[in-house]
Design a protein around this motif. Structure first.
Motif, mmCIF file in Angstrom:
data_model
loop_
_atom_site.group_PDB
_atom_site.id
_atom_site.type_symbol
_atom_site.label_atom_id
_atom_site.label_comp_id
_atom_site.label_asym_id
_atom_site.label_seq_id
_atom_site.Cartn_x
_atom_site.Cartn_y
_atom_site.Cartn_z
ATOM 1 N N ILE A 92 0.820 -1.221 0.000
ATOM 2 C CA ILE A 92 0.000 0.000 0.000
ATOM 3 C C ILE A 92 0.853 1.270 0.000
ATOM 4 O O ILE A 92 0.602 2.187 -0.798
ATOM 5 N N PRO A 93 1.879 1.384 0.862
ATOM 6 C CA PRO A 93 2.729 2.589 0.772
ATOM 7 C C PRO A 93 3.427 2.723 -0.580
ATOM 8 O O PRO A 93 3.563 3.838 -1.098
ATOM 9 N N LEU A 94 3.870 1.601 -1.148
ATOM 10 C CA LEU A 94 4.511 1.670 -2.462
ATOM 11 C C LEU A 94 3.513 2.079 -3.541
ATOM 12 O O LEU A 94 3.858 2.820 -4.469
ATOM 13 N N TYR A 95 2.289 1.583 -3.431
ATOM 14 C CA TYR A 95 1.255 1.971 -4.390
ATOM 15 C C TYR A 95 1.017 3.481 -4.337
ATOM 16 O O TYR A 95 0.945 4.152 -5.374
ATOM 17 N N ALA A 96 0.889 4.022 -3.117
ATOM 18 C CA ALA A 96 0.655 5.458 -2.967
ATOM 19 C C ALA A 96 1.834 6.264 -3.502
ATOM 20 O O ALA A 96 1.646 7.316 -4.140
ATOM 21 N N THR A 97 3.046 5.787 -3.259
ATOM 22 C CA THR A 97 4.239 6.479 -3.769
ATOM 23 C C THR A 97 4.260 6.473 -5.285
ATOM 24 O O THR A 97 4.536 7.501 -5.933
ATOM 25 N N ASN A 98 3.966 5.322 -5.870
ATOM 26 C CA ASN A 98 3.961 5.213 -7.327
ATOM 27 C C ASN A 98 2.884 6.107 -7.940
ATOM 28 O O ASN A 98 3.122 6.788 -8.943
ATOM 29 N N GLU A 99 1.710 6.127 -7.341
ATOM 30 C CA GLU A 99 0.630 6.969 -7.854
ATOM 31 C C GLU A 99 1.018 8.445 -7.780
ATOM 32 O O GLU A 99 0.726 9.226 -8.699
ATOM 33 N N TRP A 100 1.674 8.844 -6.701
ATOM 34 C CA TRP A 100 2.130 10.232 -6.562
ATOM 35 C C TRP A 100 3.145 10.588 -7.639
ATOM 36 O O TRP A 100 3.075 11.657 -8.256
ATOM 37 N N LEU A 101 4.079 9.698 -7.905
ATOM 38 C CA LEU A 101 5.074 9.950 -8.941
ATOM 39 C C LEU A 101 4.419 10.075 -10.315
ATOM 40 O O LEU A 101 4.709 11.002 -11.085
ATOM 41 N N VAL A 102 3.535 9.145 -10.629
ATOM 42 C CA VAL A 102 2.928 9.101 -11.962
ATOM 43 C C VAL A 102 2.041 10.320 -12.209
ATOM 44 O O VAL A 102 2.142 10.982 -13.249
ATOM 45 N N LEU A 103 1.160 10.626 -11.262
ATOM 46 C CA LEU A 103 0.150 11.651 -11.495
ATOM 47 C C LEU A 103 0.597 13.057 -11.106
ATOM 48 O O LEU A 103 0.202 14.032 -11.750
ATOM 49 N N THR A 104 1.438 13.181 -10.075
ATOM 50 C CA THR A 104 1.817 14.502 -9.577
ATOM 51 C C THR A 104 3.176 14.961 -10.101
ATOM 52 O O THR A 104 3.327 16.104 -10.530
ATOM 53 N N VAL A 105 4.167 14.073 -10.061
ATOM 54 C CA VAL A 105 5.515 14.448 -10.490
ATOM 55 C C VAL A 105 5.630 14.409 -12.012
ATOM 56 O O VAL A 105 6.034 15.395 -12.647
ATOM 57 N N TYR A 106 5.263 13.282 -12.612
ATOM 58 C CA TYR A 106 5.363 13.158 -14.071
ATOM 59 C C TYR A 106 4.187 13.823 -14.786
ATOM 60 O O TYR A 106 4.267 14.102 -15.976
ATOM 61 N N LYS A 107 3.091 14.045 -14.050
ATOM 62 C CA LYS A 107 1.860 14.621 -14.626
ATOM 63 C C LYS A 107 1.381 13.817 -15.835
ATOM 64 O O LYS A 107 0.947 14.375 -16.856
ATOM 65 N N ALA A 108 1.477 12.495 -15.700
ATOM 66 C CA ALA A 108 0.912 11.608 -16.709
ATOM 67 C C ALA A 108 -0.584 11.446 -16.443
ATOM 68 O O ALA A 108 -1.066 11.720 -15.338
ATOM 69 N N THR A 109 -1.322 11.011 -17.443
ATOM 70 C CA THR A 109 -2.755 10.763 -17.271
ATOM 71 C C THR A 109 -2.995 9.261 -17.273
ATOM 72 O O THR A 109 -2.419 8.526 -18.077
ATOM 73 N N ASP A 110 -3.845 8.809 -16.366
ATOM 74 C CA ASP A 110 -4.146 7.380 -16.256
ATOM 75 C C ASP A 110 -5.507 7.204 -15.588
ATOM 76 O O ASP A 110 -5.600 6.654 -14.493
ATOM 77 N N PRO A 111 -6.584 7.660 -16.235
ATOM 78 C CA PRO A 111 -7.907 7.625 -15.583
ATOM 79 C C PRO A 111 -8.397 6.227 -15.269
ATOM 80 O O PRO A 111 -9.076 6.018 -14.263
ATOM 81 N N GLY A 112 -8.072 5.241 -16.104
ATOM 82 C CA GLY A 112 -8.497 3.868 -15.861
ATOM 83 C C GLY A 112 -7.509 3.053 -15.062
ATOM 84 O O GLY A 112 -7.711 1.848 -14.853
ATOM 85 N N ALA A 113 -6.427 3.688 -14.578
ATOM 86 C CA ALA A 113 -5.440 3.063 -13.690
ATOM 87 C C ALA A 113 -4.763 1.838 -14.304
ATOM 88 O O ALA A 113 -4.378 0.922 -13.581
ATOM 89 N N SER A 114 -4.603 1.820 -15.619
ATOM 90 C CA SER A 114 -3.902 0.692 -16.245
ATOM 91 C C SER A 114 -2.465 0.597 -15.767
ATOM 92 O O SER A 114 -1.914 -0.498 -15.639
ATOM 93 N N MET A 115 -1.834 1.741 -15.485
ATOM 94 C CA MET A 115 -0.449 1.746 -15.022
ATOM 95 C C MET A 115 -0.349 1.676 -13.505
ATOM 96 O O MET A 115 0.331 0.805 -12.958
ATOM 97 N N VAL A 116 -1.047 2.592 -12.811
ATOM 98 C CA VAL A 116 -0.852 2.688 -11.363
ATOM 99 C C VAL A 116 -1.514 1.558 -10.600
ATOM 100 O O VAL A 116 -1.106 1.244 -9.472
ATOM 101 N N CYS A 117 -2.520 0.930 -11.168
ATOM 102 C CA CYS A 117 -3.221 -0.157 -10.480
ATOM 103 C C CYS A 117 -2.884 -1.520 -11.093
ATOM 104 O O CYS A 117 -2.324 -2.383 -10.425
ATOM 105 N N HIS A 118 -3.211 -1.716 -12.361
ATOM 106 C CA HIS A 118 -3.051 -3.034 -12.980
ATOM 107 C C HIS A 118 -1.580 -3.414 -13.144
ATOM 108 O O HIS A 118 -1.164 -4.513 -12.741
ATOM 109 N N THR A 119 -0.791 -2.546 -13.748
ATOM 110 C CA THR A 119 0.619 -2.875 -13.981
ATOM 111 C C THR A 119 1.371 -3.006 -12.662
ATOM 112 O O THR A 119 2.070 -4.013 -12.431
ATOM 113 N N PHE A 120 1.245 -2.012 -11.805
ATOM 114 C CA PHE A 120 1.948 -2.065 -10.519
ATOM 115 C C PHE A 120 1.519 -3.285 -9.702
ATOM 116 O O PHE A 120 2.350 -4.060 -9.225
#
Length: 343
Positions: free
Chosen positions: A6-34
């Motif tokens: 769970i902490p790693l998931y939250a960290t990864n989501e923060w990096l993807v959406l906030t730092v990289y400013k990537a878009t992933d509305p269906g969570a294919s990267m932050v949820c399924h891939t991770f």
């Protein structure tokens, strides 16, 4: 496992959406891939050869039927899952694109399953899983202006990859790479998450004002002009709610989408490997061989249906005998049989 994931998931989501400013509305990267590669990496570390090919690992007919009910619910509500974090026109596109991808995926799954199985019959494992692959594959780009043909194509390709993965890739990974994937996570979530991330990068690379109008900067906020620039003033003359962005080009946004995908893969695999090593410690009491794929140690489980059907005893007599036998094993006391002559 949860304490690390769970902490790693939250960290990864923060990096993807906030730092990289990537878009992933269906969570294919932050949820399924991770999530998929976190679990798969842990499974590689925990691999034991004797756990493969256990008879209880297989399924039975009534279990497949109940699992199929779950598949139907997922299929019906996947468009709302992909569209939940979107709004306005983006939500409209997300629902339509997801539905079209799922529809094409469903039709293609039945065709491929009958083609690769003996006697041209459908395989329930393929139908339960690969019919959902289109929803995962279109997730990252579900709210983009891809058009109906692209959504149908994505669903069709996802179905072929997923179905062939269940048939050929899963056994190969178990034999050669010590990856015992009991639920086909790699085929439905892992590969489809990567495919979805790549599709998202492609759609970002072709995005332009000609395609989206000023809505481009709502779809990809990082592509909006930077603060205090003349371009931002021009954009706000048409859409006053546009926030200042980073002035990225389409190719730059596509690059950050790919970086987000690689980051999700890296954190998932790294975290899974560490978690697997921790779980191998004897203090966590790994399950014994007789406990694998069996719920008897934690749940009240009725007798096997076939035994109940073939036994001459009434069902209530069998249930009582089974209950007494389980209690005698757990308490160490001998419990006599039910006196069925008085019933």
């Amino acid at each position: 496992m949860v304490l690390i994931e769970i902490p790693l998931y939250a960290t990864n989501e923060w990096l993807v959406l906030t730092v990289y400013k990537a878009t992933d509305p269906g969570a294919s990267m932050v949820c399924h891939t991770f999530g998929a590669y976190f679990g798969l990496a842990a499974a590689v570390v925990l691999y034991q050869k004797e756990h493969c090919g256990v008879s209880k690992e297989g399924s039975v007919y009534h279990s497949d039927i109940f699992a199929m009910i779950g598949t139907v619910f997922l299929w019906l509500f996947w468009p709302s899952f992909n569209a939940a974090l979107t709004s306005g026109d983006d939500r409209h596109r997300a629902i339509i694109n997801t539905y079209l991808s799922l529809a094409a995926c469903c039709v293609m799954t039945f065709a491929i399953s009958a083609w690769i199985t003996e006697k041209g019959r459908f395989n329930m494992v393929h139908v339960q899983n690969a019919t959902l692959a289109g929803g995962v594959a279109v997730g990252t780009a579900c709210d983009t202006m891809m058009g109906p043909f692209a959504a149908l194509l994505i669903g069709s390709i996802a179905s072929v990859i997923c179905t062939l993965g269940f048939k050929y890739l899963t056994p190969f990974l178990a034999r050669h790479l010590r990856l015992h994937d009991t639920c086909g996570v790699h085929d439905l979530h892992g590969m489809m998450g990567i495919f979805g991330g790549i599709v998202g990068a492609v759609m970002a690379g072709v995005a332009s004002e000609n395609l989206y109008g000023l809505g481009l900067y709502i779809q990809y906020p990082a592509m909006a002009p930077p603060l205090n620039s003349n371009e931002l003033k021009y954009v706000r003359s048409g859409l006053i709610d546009i926030k200042a962005g980073l002035g990225r080009t389409a190719s730059m946004q596509a690059g950050f989408q790919l970086i987000a995908l690689v980051t999700s893969l890296g954190i998932g695999i790294g975290g899974g490997l560490v978690t697997g090593l921790i779980m191998r410690c004897s203090v966590f009491e790994p399950p014994k061989e007789h406990q694998l794929y069996d719920d008897n140690d934690y749940w009240e489980v009725p007798e096997d249906e076939e035994e109940l059907a073939t036994s001459p005893e009434p069902s209530y007599i069998q249930a009582g005998r089974h209950y007494n036998a389980r209690n005698s094993l757990s308490t160490g006391t001998r419990v006599g049989p039910i006196n069925d002559t008085k019933i």
